[in-house]
Structures are given as C-alpha cells and as structure tokens.
Design a protein around this motif. Sequence first.
Motif, mmCIF file in Angstrom:
data_model
loop_
_atom_site.group_PDB
_atom_site.id
_atom_site.type_symbol
_atom_site.label_atom_id
_atom_site.label_comp_id
_atom_site.label_asym_id
_atom_site.label_seq_id
_atom_site.Cartn_x
_atom_site.Cartn_y
_atom_site.Cartn_z
ATOM 1 N N GLU B 15 0.662 -1.248 0.113
ATOM 2 C CA GLU B 15 0.056 0.105 0.000
ATOM 3 C C GLU B 15 1.077 1.379 0.036
ATOM 4 O OE1 GLU B 15 -2.753 0.098 3.248
ATOM 5 O OE2 GLU B 15 -3.555 2.113 2.785
ATOM 6 N N GLY B 16 0.452 2.309 -0.815
ATOM 7 C CA GLY B 16 1.316 3.261 -1.060
ATOM 8 C C GLY B 16 2.325 3.415 -2.171
ATOM 9 N N LYS B 17 2.530 2.358 -2.705
ATOM 10 C CA LYS B 17 3.509 2.171 -3.780
ATOM 11 C C LYS B 17 2.907 2.325 -5.078
ATOM 12 C CE LYS B 17 7.140 1.133 -1.229
ATOM 13 N NZ LYS B 17 8.387 1.663 -1.287
ATOM 14 N N ASN B 18 3.530 2.991 -6.081
ATOM 15 C CA ASN B 18 3.180 3.110 -7.577
ATOM 16 C C ASN B 18 3.411 1.911 -8.189
ATOM 17 O OD1 ASN B 18 2.756 5.929 -6.480
ATOM 18 N ND2 ASN B 18 4.816 6.468 -7.705
ATOM 19 N N LEU B 19 2.553 1.942 -9.323
ATOM 20 C CA LEU B 19 2.525 0.535 -9.806
ATOM 21 C C LEU B 19 2.030 0.812 -11.416
ATOM 22 C CD1 LEU B 19 -0.421 -1.022 -10.515
ATOM 23 C CD2 LEU B 19 -0.388 -0.788 -8.058
ATOM 24 N N THR B 20 2.512 0.045 -12.356
ATOM 25 C CA THR B 20 2.297 0.015 -13.713
ATOM 26 C C THR B 20 1.813 -1.232 -14.471
ATOM 27 O OG1 THR B 20 3.880 2.201 -14.303
ATOM 28 C CG2 THR B 20 3.116 0.782 -16.139
ATOM 29 N N ILE B 21 0.712 -1.301 -15.089
ATOM 30 C CA ILE B 21 0.400 -2.185 -16.168
ATOM 31 C C ILE B 21 0.351 -1.830 -17.524
ATOM 32 C CG2 ILE B 21 -1.904 -3.705 -16.508
ATOM 33 C CD1 ILE B 21 -2.581 -2.942 -13.591
ATOM 34 N N ASN B 22 0.772 -2.875 -18.256
ATOM 35 C CA ASN B 22 1.015 -2.537 -19.616
ATOM 36 C C ASN B 22 0.040 -3.386 -20.617
ATOM 37 O OD1 ASN B 22 3.120 -0.707 -19.617
ATOM 38 N ND2 ASN B 22 4.239 -2.380 -18.791
ATOM 39 N N CYS B 23 -0.398 -2.902 -21.602
ATOM 40 C CA CYS B 23 -1.112 -3.884 -22.732
ATOM 41 C C CYS B 23 -0.721 -3.442 -23.910
ATOM 42 C CB CYS B 23 -2.690 -3.239 -22.455
ATOM 43 S SG CYS B 23 -3.734 -3.784 -23.618
ATOM 44 N N THR B 24 -0.273 -4.532 -24.595
ATOM 45 C CA THR B 24 0.179 -4.547 -26.014
ATOM 46 C C THR B 24 -0.785 -5.066 -26.970
ATOM 47 O OG1 THR B 24 2.614 -4.353 -25.050
ATOM 48 C CG2 THR B 24 2.461 -4.795 -27.306
ATOM 49 N N SER B 25 -0.807 -4.589 -28.317
ATOM 50 C CA SER B 25 -1.750 -5.009 -29.121
ATOM 51 C C SER B 25 -0.742 -5.664 -30.329
ATOM 52 C CB SER B 25 -2.715 -3.954 -29.587
ATOM 53 O OG SER B 25 -3.434 -4.548 -30.809
ATOM 54 N N SER B 26 -1.447 -6.801 -30.755
ATOM 55 C CA SER B 26 -0.853 -7.233 -31.997
ATOM 56 C C SER B 26 -1.223 -6.357 -33.356
ATOM 57 C CB SER B 26 -1.155 -8.641 -32.208
ATOM 58 O OG SER B 26 -2.557 -8.692 -32.433
ATOM 59 N N LYS B 27 -2.146 -5.505 -33.236
ATOM 60 C CA LYS B 27 -2.284 -4.608 -34.303
ATOM 61 C C LYS B 27 -2.640 -3.273 -33.929
ATOM 62 C CE LYS B 27 -4.628 -8.577 -37.142
ATOM 63 N NZ LYS B 27 -5.622 -9.023 -37.993
ATOM 64 N N THR B 28 -2.899 -2.482 -35.257
ATOM 65 C CA THR B 28 -3.074 -1.163 -34.781
ATOM 66 C C THR B 28 -4.188 -1.007 -33.703
ATOM 67 O OG1 THR B 28 -2.192 -0.545 -37.212
ATOM 68 C CG2 THR B 28 -3.661 1.037 -35.710
ATOM 69 N N LEU B 29 -4.200 -0.110 -32.769
ATOM 70 C CA LEU B 29 -4.975 0.385 -31.863
ATOM 71 C C LEU B 29 -6.014 1.766 -32.404
ATOM 72 C CD1 LEU B 29 -3.183 -0.165 -28.536
ATOM 73 C CD2 LEU B 29 -5.117 -1.362 -29.223
ATOM 74 N N TYR B 30 -7.234 1.375 -32.244
ATOM 75 C CA TYR B 30 -8.062 2.612 -32.944
ATOM 76 C C TYR B 30 -8.742 2.997 -31.641
ATOM 77 C CZ TYR B 30 -7.060 0.548 -37.391
ATOM 78 O OH TYR B 30 -6.178 0.413 -38.525
ATOM 79 N N GLY B 31 -8.789 2.377 -30.553
ATOM 80 C CA GLY B 31 -9.564 2.683 -29.241
ATOM 81 C C GLY B 31 -9.095 1.843 -28.237
ATOM 82 N N LEU B 32 -8.727 2.457 -27.040
ATOM 83 C CA LEU B 32 -8.312 1.335 -25.971
ATOM 84 C C LEU B 32 -9.103 1.752 -24.852
ATOM 85 C CD1 LEU B 32 -6.308 0.456 -23.628
ATOM 86 C CD2 LEU B 32 -6.239 -0.827 -25.358
ATOM 87 N N TYR B 33 -9.634 0.571 -24.240
ATOM 88 C CA TYR B 33 -10.674 0.886 -22.841
ATOM 89 C C TYR B 33 -9.745 0.257 -21.783
ATOM 90 C CZ TYR B 33 -14.426 1.561 -26.028
ATOM 91 O OH TYR B 33 -15.387 2.154 -27.137
ATOM 92 N N TRP B 34 -9.964 0.664 -20.667
ATOM 93 C CA TRP B 34 -9.676 0.218 -19.418
ATOM 94 C C TRP B 34 -10.753 0.037 -18.492
ATOM 95 C CZ3 TRP B 34 -5.005 -2.283 -18.243
ATOM 96 C CH2 TRP B 34 -3.802 -1.859 -19.060
ATOM 97 N N TYR B 35 -10.739 -1.456 -17.959
ATOM 98 C CA TYR B 35 -11.752 -1.405 -16.858
ATOM 99 C C TYR B 35 -11.249 -2.156 -15.649
ATOM 100 C CZ TYR B 35 -15.600 -1.011 -20.758
ATOM 101 O OH TYR B 35 -16.336 -0.503 -21.712
ATOM 102 N N LYS B 36 -11.907 -1.925 -14.546
ATOM 103 C CA LYS B 36 -11.729 -2.662 -13.406
ATOM 104 C C LYS B 36 -12.945 -3.862 -13.057
ATOM 105 C CE LYS B 36 -10.972 -1.944 -8.606
ATOM 106 N NZ LYS B 36 -10.956 -0.732 -7.415
ATOM 107 N N GLN B 37 -12.435 -4.681 -12.447
ATOM 108 C CA GLN B 37 -13.449 -5.963 -12.153
ATOM 109 C C GLN B 37 -12.986 -6.449 -10.920
ATOM 110 O OE1 GLN B 37 -13.113 -9.449 -14.726
ATOM 111 N NE2 GLN B 37 -15.390 -9.803 -14.603
#
Lengths: 113, 112
Positions: B15-37
């Motif tokens: 808790e309190g630390k920073n973090l990064t999550i990456n998402c890489t596409s195999s093709k051109t991105l036309y729109g990118l959504y982020w959701y939490k579940q």
Amino acid sequence: DAGVTQSPTHLIKTRGQQVTLRCSPKSGHDTVSWYQQALGQGPQFIFQYYEEEERQRGNFPDRFSGHQFPNYSSELNVNALLLGDSALYLCASSPTGGGNTIYFGEGSWLTVV
Amino acid sequence: SQELEQSPQSLIVQEGKNLTINCTSSKTLYGLYWYKQKYGEGLIFLMMLQKGGEEKSHEKITAKLDEKKQQSSLHITASQPSHAGIYLCGADTLNRDDKIIFGKGTRLHILP
C-alpha cells in the motif's frame, strides 16, 4: 439513472438443459453486446444486437442465440448446455455510432453441472 | 485476429507504492478501454483512449496510449486497498463498432 441490469445473478443448470439470460441496457443505449468470461480469462465477444437484429457475431456455436426487443432489452439463450459453458455472462450497452463509452452489467454467473 | 497481451499477469504491491500495468496489441489500436473488475462482478469503466499520445486520469489512475508502439499503460499512484482487483484492457476494432477484444487481465493485490 440505472445502468446496465442483468438477471438472474446466479443460476445452476444441468448438462443438456437450456438457459435464458436477460439484460436491460443503460437508458439511451440501443446497442447490446454479450460476452462470456471464463474463470481467469478476459471476456470473449459472443454477439451484438442493434435494431432487433444480430449485427455481428464472435466465434461461438449456434447453440448461442439471442434476441433484442423493441425497448432495446435483450436475451441470451444457450441450448444443450455443456460443462464448458460455465462462466460469467456479461451484457454491455452503448449508443449507436461507435467509439463510445461501453457500459457493462454485473453479469450472470452460470454453473453447468 | 487482434490479440491483446497484458503484463504483468499478477502484481502484489505494498500500500502506498506506485505501479504500472501494460497492454500491448498485435495490431493497430483504434480505441483502447481500461476496465476494473472485482472478482465475480461486472466491469467498471475507467477510461477510454482514442488518439495516439492521449493521456487521461481518474483520481489516482492515469492511462496513456502510445499508438506507434501499439501499447497502453495504466499507472496507479500511491496505491490503496480499494485499487485491488482485476484490470482489463480492451481494444475497439477498425470498424469502431463497439466490439471489444479483451486481454486476459492483470490481477492486482495490495498489501496493507
């Protein structure tokens, strides 16, 4: 303003049976999509309904069918249930036009025994 | 067909630390959504990115789209227990038809 609502939240069915899941889209949304999310996986697109017709479909067998009503609500039907159909079924809605924010419901947990 | 790869698959952070999550596409991105579940629940919309270089923030969560790299990153600053859950990235298709291709998700655990 109610968001996307789905029913039932949980259900258990036996192999070979049929199931119907229901979805009411967010107010003002006329496009409804259904997704299947198996445990530990991302959601997989099943199909999309617009103007009461199936507009596009993912890689799912014909056992999966759907319907959209004039009030934009939708049903997902699955026939001849298999154990592998056990999953969280998510409904998503959006207004027509593309490039919009897509809202998801809480999902329906289906367990096939 | 387009595929999205998320990394890491799982993340445990104090808790309190920073973090990064990456998402890489195999093709051109036309729109990118982020959701939490949250486990067993529906998807909560976080952000949508549509243009290369676009960056958006929501509370302590920032997402950026790198069109050239076909990649998006989600950064959480000063993580809190409420940030725990599964983060899913999803790509809109070329037709912009609201059919989303999802990654498998990144499971985030926050240690108190």
